[in-house]
Design a protein around this motif. Structure first.
Motif, PDB file in Angstrom:
ATOM      1  N   GLY A  80     -12.233   4.376   7.666  1.00  0.00           N
ATOM      2  CA  GLY A  80     -12.167   3.355   6.623  1.00  0.00           C
ATOM      3  C   GLY A  80     -12.955   2.120   7.017  1.00  0.00           C
ATOM      4  O   GLY A  80     -13.799   2.167   7.930  1.00  0.00           O
ATOM      5  N   LYS A  96      -7.523  12.642   0.971  1.00  0.00           N
ATOM      6  CA  LYS A  96      -8.137  11.467   0.358  1.00  0.00           C
ATOM      7  C   LYS A  96      -7.067  10.428   0.077  1.00  0.00           C
ATOM      8  O   LYS A  96      -6.085  10.699  -0.616  1.00  0.00           O
ATOM      9  CB  LYS A  96      -8.860  11.853  -0.926  1.00  0.00           C
ATOM     10  N   LEU A  97      -7.256   9.234   0.628  1.00  0.00           N
ATOM     11  CA  LEU A  97      -6.301   8.146   0.417  1.00  0.00           C
ATOM     12  C   LEU A  97      -6.666   7.321  -0.788  1.00  0.00           C
ATOM     13  O   LEU A  97      -5.924   6.458  -1.183  1.00  0.00           O
ATOM     14  CB  LEU A  97      -6.235   7.267   1.672  1.00  0.00           C
ATOM     15  N   ARG A 156      -9.707   5.300   4.071  1.00  0.00           N
ATOM     16  CA  ARG A 156     -10.247   6.018   2.911  1.00  0.00           C
ATOM     17  C   ARG A 156      -9.950   7.513   2.963  1.00  0.00           C
ATOM     18  O   ARG A 156      -9.659   8.128   1.941  1.00  0.00           O
ATOM     19  CB  ARG A 156     -11.759   5.789   2.825  1.00  0.00           C
ATOM     20  N   PHE A 210       0.831  -1.193   0.000  1.00  0.00           N
ATOM     21  CA  PHE A 210       0.000   0.000   0.000  1.00  0.00           C
ATOM     22  C   PHE A 210       0.871   1.251   0.000  1.00  0.00           C
ATOM     23  O   PHE A 210       2.077   1.193   0.241  1.00  0.00           O
ATOM     24  CB  PHE A 210      -0.951   0.016   1.206  1.00  0.00           C
ATOM     25  N   THR A 211       0.234   2.378  -0.288  1.00  0.00           N
ATOM     26  CA  THR A 211       0.929   3.658  -0.364  1.00  0.00           C
ATOM     27  C   THR A 211       0.831   4.390   0.975  1.00  0.00           C
ATOM     28  O   THR A 211      -0.217   4.382   1.623  1.00  0.00           O
ATOM     29  CB  THR A 211       0.310   4.525  -1.464  1.00  0.00           C
ATOM     30  N   ARG A 262      -8.606  -0.502   6.361  1.00  0.00           N
ATOM     31  CA  ARG A 262      -8.280   0.111   5.069  1.00  0.00           C
ATOM     32  C   ARG A 262      -8.750   1.561   5.130  1.00  0.00           C
ATOM     33  O   ARG A 262      -9.950   1.841   5.227  1.00  0.00           O
ATOM     34  CB  ARG A 262      -8.971  -0.637   3.920  1.00  0.00           C
ATOM     35  N   THR A 295      -4.466  15.349  -1.505  1.00  0.00           N
ATOM     36  CA  THR A 295      -3.983  13.968  -1.503  1.00  0.00           C
ATOM     37  C   THR A 295      -2.612  13.935  -0.840  1.00  0.00           C
ATOM     38  O   THR A 295      -2.039  14.986  -0.527  1.00  0.00           O
ATOM     39  CB  THR A 295      -3.852  13.428  -2.942  1.00  0.00           C
ATOM     40  N   GLN A 343      -2.515   3.948   3.537  1.00  0.00           N
ATOM     41  CA  GLN A 343      -3.788   3.343   3.128  1.00  0.00           C
ATOM     42  C   GLN A 343      -4.259   2.244   4.070  1.00  0.00           C
ATOM     43  O   GLN A 343      -5.412   1.803   3.975  1.00  0.00           O
ATOM     44  CB  GLN A 343      -3.660   2.799   1.704  1.00  0.00           C
ATOM     45  N   TYR A 344      -3.397   1.810   4.978  1.00  0.00           N
ATOM     46  CA  TYR A 344      -3.789   0.857   6.021  1.00  0.00           C
ATOM     47  C   TYR A 344      -3.225   1.311   7.356  1.00  0.00           C
ATOM     48  O   TYR A 344      -2.120   1.887   7.423  1.00  0.00           O
ATOM     49  CB  TYR A 344      -3.263  -0.551   5.720  1.00  0.00           C
TER      50      TYR A 344
END
Length: 331
Positions: A73, A330-331, A41, A6-7, A39, A307, A106-107
């Protein structure tokens, strides 16, 4: 679970007082231990996030690190069964984004005890427009109400009103039926604050006028101070008999230099507001209020969306007091 990459935004120490920020690929194995995997968001930008991202002292002790004290998320995995996969949850406060990898990835993996189920009436996006700033503002209103300061008591002063906590405090108080006087050092934001529900907008100088005296003219039934320092002193000294002032910020100063006259001659209460370790029972009630009758009417008017890739200049801007309202990530 299959291997997941993930990023995330990663802050690394590059030298003495030098920190480098980059967008990297990480794996779930890089996350700390914890019973809840989410996760992410959306996250948001807070003053603490900028301090952590820029390597300023007082928030993050060890690097490399992923900031982000807010996250919303869906649950991916939960040990113990408190949540089911797919459940929408909010995580704010505790150690998220401070020394535990936060919402700019993102996580996240945290304790299930840190999570609040997203209440009906709030979308994930709305919950992060609110985020820690909105929760802190609502907790301040909760404290005022708990001290017996209701809408019928009189005007409520909000200091630092154009910032994240201040602007949402104005909106929440107005929605809850209070008459709000918004104080700001930015005259250009008058229309913005009136649109949020402020009945009156005054200058920071007007709040401070006469604050060198032992006590000031009684003016406010209560106040929400997000600034600290001499502004907090002025708010306390000008609060009416039996009133209350909440304190949740120190951007001006962590020092409180004043006499005790307002406390012992007017019975003014100073109420500390902590959104980090707030007990879960209170946390749940405040989020339910934010999803219900305290939900600001025009949330989209206080937000700018960004972002991870475009977040860098915002870190510097928020520390300089140049951010109006909220920044949604915003992910």
């Amino acid at each position: 679970m299959t291997k997941t990459n993930f990023t995330a935004l990663l802050v690394e120490k590059a030298g003495e007082k030098e920190y480098r920020r980059s967008i990297v690929n990480r794996s779930l194995e890089d996350l700390p231990p914890g019973g809840l995997l989410v996760r992410v968001r959306y996250s948001s930008l807070n003053y603490k996030d900028a301090l952590s991202a820029l390597g300023k002292p007082g928030v993050t002790k060890n690097y490399p690190h992923t900031p982000g004290i807010d996250a919303v998320g869906e649950v991916v995995e939960c040990l113990g069964g408190a949540f089911a996969p797919g459940d929408p949850v909010i995580v704010t406060g505790f150690d998220l984004g401070m020394n535990t990898a936060g919402g700019y990835g993102q996580y996240i993996r945290v304790s299930p005890d840190w999570a609040v189920r997203l209440p009906d009436g709030l979308s994930p996006r709305e919950s992060m427009i609110l985020g820690t700033a909105g929760f802190t503002a609502a907790l301040s209103v909760w404290k005022l109400a708990g001290a017996g300061i209701g809408p019928e008591a009189g005007d409520i002063l909000v200091t630092g009103a154009s910032g994240g906590v201040g602007s949402l405090a104005v909106a929440i108080l107005a929605k809850a039926g209070y008459r709000v006087t918004a104080a700001t050092g930015k005259a250009a934001e008058k229309d913005f604050l009136l649109s949020l529900g402020a009945a009156e907008v005054i200058s920071r100088d007007e709040v401070l006028a006469g604050s060198d005296r032992p006590m000031m003219k009684e003016r406010w039934a209560g106040a929400v101070d997000v600034v600290g320092g001499e502004t907090l002193v002025a708010a306390i000294k000008s609060t009416r008999y039996g009133g209350a002032v909440t304190c949740c910020g120190l951007v001006a100063s962590p020092e409180l230099s004043m006499n005790v006259f307002p406390f012992i001659l007017r019975g003014v209460s100073l109420l500390g507001v902590d959104s980090v370790q707030c007990p879960m029972a209170s946390r749940l009630k405040v989020w339910e209020k934010l999803a219900g009758d305290w939900k600001p009417a025009h949330l989209e008017s206080v937000v700018e969306e960004t972002t991870l890739e475009t977040l860098e200049p915002k870190f510097h801007a928020i520390l300089k007091g140049q951010v109006k309202g909220r920044v949604l990530v915003k992910l």
